[in-house]
Design a protein around this motif. Structure first.
Motif, mmCIF file in Angstrom:
data_model
loop_
_atom_site.group_PDB
_atom_site.id
_atom_site.type_symbol
_atom_site.label_atom_id
_atom_site.label_comp_id
_atom_site.label_asym_id
_atom_site.label_seq_id
_atom_site.Cartn_x
_atom_site.Cartn_y
_atom_site.Cartn_z
ATOM 1 N N LEU A 1 97.121 33.010 143.517
ATOM 2 C CA LEU A 1 95.816 32.964 142.860
ATOM 3 C C LEU A 1 94.807 33.740 143.695
ATOM 4 N N VAL A 2 94.042 34.601 143.038
ATOM 5 C CA VAL A 2 93.052 35.407 143.743
ATOM 6 C C VAL A 2 91.839 35.586 142.837
ATOM 7 N N GLN A 3 90.682 35.757 143.429
ATOM 8 C CA GLN A 3 89.476 36.007 142.649
ATOM 9 C C GLN A 3 89.420 37.473 142.208
ATOM 10 N N ALA A 4 88.727 37.712 141.124
ATOM 11 C CA ALA A 4 88.542 39.080 140.648
ATOM 12 C C ALA A 4 87.945 39.936 141.764
ATOM 13 N N GLY A 5 88.476 41.141 141.888
ATOM 14 C CA GLY A 5 88.056 42.035 142.957
ATOM 15 C C GLY A 5 88.891 41.927 144.211
ATOM 16 N N GLY A 6 89.710 40.911 144.284
ATOM 17 C CA GLY A 6 90.548 40.697 145.455
ATOM 18 C C GLY A 6 91.840 41.491 145.415
ATOM 19 N N THR B 1 114.090 47.396 149.295
ATOM 20 C CA THR B 1 112.821 46.678 149.278
ATOM 21 C C THR B 1 111.748 47.539 148.627
ATOM 22 N N VAL B 2 111.001 46.919 147.721
ATOM 23 C CA VAL B 2 109.887 47.603 147.081
ATOM 24 C C VAL B 2 108.680 46.669 147.109
ATOM 25 N N SER B 3 107.501 47.262 147.282
ATOM 26 C CA SER B 3 106.276 46.478 147.328
ATOM 27 C C SER B 3 105.276 47.021 146.312
ATOM 28 N N LEU B 4 104.355 46.155 145.927
ATOM 29 C CA LEU B 4 103.274 46.549 145.032
ATOM 30 C C LEU B 4 101.970 46.025 145.621
ATOM 31 N N GLN B 5 101.160 46.925 146.121
ATOM 32 C CA GLN B 5 99.841 46.572 146.631
ATOM 33 C C GLN B 5 98.857 46.613 145.474
ATOM 34 N N MET B 6 98.227 45.474 145.213
ATOM 35 C CA MET B 6 97.321 45.364 144.068
ATOM 36 C C MET B 6 95.910 45.120 144.584
ATOM 37 N N ASP B 7 95.032 46.061 144.355
ATOM 38 C CA ASP B 7 93.635 45.966 144.775
ATOM 39 C C ASP B 7 92.722 45.930 143.562
ATOM 40 N N SER B 8 91.491 45.529 143.796
ATOM 41 C CA SER B 8 90.495 45.463 142.719
ATOM 42 C C SER B 8 91.052 44.734 141.501
ATOM 43 N N LEU B 9 91.644 43.599 141.745
ATOM 44 C CA LEU B 9 92.302 42.858 140.672
ATOM 45 C C LEU B 9 91.289 42.366 139.638
ATOM 46 N N LYS B 10 91.758 42.333 138.405
ATOM 47 C CA LYS B 10 90.940 41.894 137.273
ATOM 48 C C LYS B 10 91.625 40.702 136.600
ATOM 49 N N PRO B 11 90.868 39.882 135.886
ATOM 50 C CA PRO B 11 91.500 38.775 135.153
ATOM 51 C C PRO B 11 92.599 39.254 134.203
ATOM 52 N N ASP B 12 92.456 40.459 133.656
ATOM 53 C CA ASP B 12 93.489 41.005 132.759
ATOM 54 C C ASP B 12 94.809 41.291 133.475
ATOM 55 N N ASP B 13 94.796 41.294 134.789
ATOM 56 C CA ASP B 13 96.031 41.497 135.542
ATOM 57 C C ASP B 13 96.855 40.217 135.661
ATOM 58 N N THR B 14 96.304 39.110 135.199
ATOM 59 C CA THR B 14 97.028 37.840 135.242
ATOM 60 C C THR B 14 98.296 37.926 134.412
ATOM 61 N N ALA B 15 99.423 37.635 135.049
ATOM 62 C CA ALA B 15 100.725 37.753 134.383
ATOM 63 C C ALA B 15 101.819 37.306 135.338
#
Length: 120
Positions: A11-16, A77-91
């Motif tokens: 769980l992260v806040q928007a923008g995180g 191994t694969v990674s996904l760095q997710m920045d500037s997260l938005k509520p629409d990224d919830t999944a």
């Protein structure tokens, strides 16, 4: 049989930011493309990002381009760095591996998924 195990959701806040990782076992995947798809509640699964077996080529969905970065640390191994997260990224985010580098269809291997929730 290949197993893909995701980690790093939460769980992260928007923008995180969050960083997802996927570790494969059972076979060396140096010639396989690895990537990420996601599925939000009530929606179809959608492509997010993919990286080639040698790590030289990447491709992103328009919705995440410029905010997400996919990388590969060795063959399995694969990674996904997710920045500037938005509520629409919830999944639920799924790791994938396939002999072909493609953005649709049924991939050869899938992980069990990890939940990402972005609060507004």
């Amino acid at each position: 049989q290949v197993q893909l195990v995701e980690s790093g959701g939460g769980l992260v806040q928007a923008g995180g930011s969050l960083r997802l990782s996927c570790a494969a076992s059972g076979r060396t995947l140096s010639t396989y493309a690895m990537g990420w798809c996601r599925q939000a509640p009530g929606q179809e699964r959608e492509f997010v990002a993919i990286i080639s077996g040698d790590g030289d080529r990447t491709f992103y969905a328009d919705s995440v381009k410029g905010r997400f970065t996919i990388s590969r640390d060795g063959a399995n191994t694969v990674s996904l760095q997710m920045d500037s997260l938005k509520p629409d990224d919830t999944a639920v985010y799924y790791c994938t591996a396939d002999a072909s580098m493609r953005i649709e269809g049924v991939y050869d291997f899938w992980g069990q998924g990890t939940q990402v929730t972005v609060s507004s």
